[in-house]
Design an enzyme around this catalytic site. Sequence first.
Site, PDB file in Angstrom:
ATOM      1  CG  ASP A  66      -0.330  -0.468   2.360  1.00  0.00           C
ATOM      2  OD1 ASP A  66       0.833  -0.437   2.624  1.00  0.00           O
ATOM      3  OD2 ASP A  66      -0.980  -0.847   3.383  1.00  0.00           O
ATOM      4  CG  ASN A 126      -8.883  -1.491  11.987  1.00  0.00           C
ATOM      5  OD1 ASN A 126      -8.166  -1.954  11.220  1.00  0.00           O
ATOM      6  ND2 ASN A 126      -9.597  -0.288  11.240  1.00  0.00           N
ATOM      7  CG  HIS A 128      -5.719  -2.151   8.698  1.00  0.00           C
ATOM      8  ND1 HIS A 128      -5.755  -0.876   9.087  1.00  0.00           N
ATOM      9  CD2 HIS A 128      -4.399  -2.422   8.495  1.00  0.00           C
ATOM     10  CE1 HIS A 128      -4.711  -0.520   9.534  1.00  0.00           C
ATOM     11  NE2 HIS A 128      -3.814  -1.270   9.226  1.00  0.00           N
ATOM     12  CD  GLU A 133      -8.816   1.283   7.893  1.00  0.00           C
ATOM     13  OE1 GLU A 133      -8.837   0.060   8.425  1.00  0.00           O
ATOM     14  OE2 GLU A 133      -8.196   2.036   7.770  1.00  0.00           O
TER      15      GLU A 133
END
Length: 225
Positions: A66, A126, A128, A133
């Site tokens: 990313d 979280n 991801h 996400e």
Amino acid sequence: MKHKIVRVGSYDQMSRIVAREIEHTVRTYNGANLGLPTGGTSIGMYKELRKLQNFSWENVRTFNLDEYVGIDSNHPESYKNFMNRNLFNHIQIPDSNINFPEDESYDKKISEYGGLDLTILGVGTNGHLAFNEPGSSFDSTTREVLLKEQTIKDNSRFFNSIEEVPTKAISMGLKTIMNSREIILIAQGSKKYDILQTALTGDITEEIPASILQNHPNVIVLYCE
Ligand code: GLP
């Protein structure tokens, strides 16, 4: 498939194990297509990779997972800069072998080179993976994404202020990641342990992106305190 979380004794040990796996893959096949992460957890692994002796990067192609959108590429926290600082500036790898996601053609590029052999992942608090996400489609491929508040907060430790953290990124998709022949996930700290436990033993749901790994046959999950 339920993957075990392998607890290792220390961060340094975890970094050495994952670097050795990368080394082994590259030596075995005389080259490899590697999916590579950024983030604090991966720094030790890159330090180990920089130390490799009698090792050729010539036939290694790297595909970063990313990159932030709207960040100057000279910004120290752009993922290009992170990679230069932690790995590329220290090894002999042809520039043309280094790849970052720039647009949706990334998946095509990866398949044209024969697909990812080994992908190293971190995990967000979280759940991801890369910047996929919670709520990301399991069928997602490389695309622009919006970062969740939790991710912006977590990553603000690398910036002068939370306002400086980009709110968008371009990320490999979950499908792109799942197409990798082998995956190693590295994680440190109890918050990561909790989310990994849920992801790897609970329901497979788009609300917890890392839970998709239960569908992959070849995953190693390494964890340290
Ligand atoms: C970022 C990256 C992820 C990485 C995560 C964990 O959000 N986009 O690919 O897995 O951070 O980072 P850290 O190791 O700093 O906790």
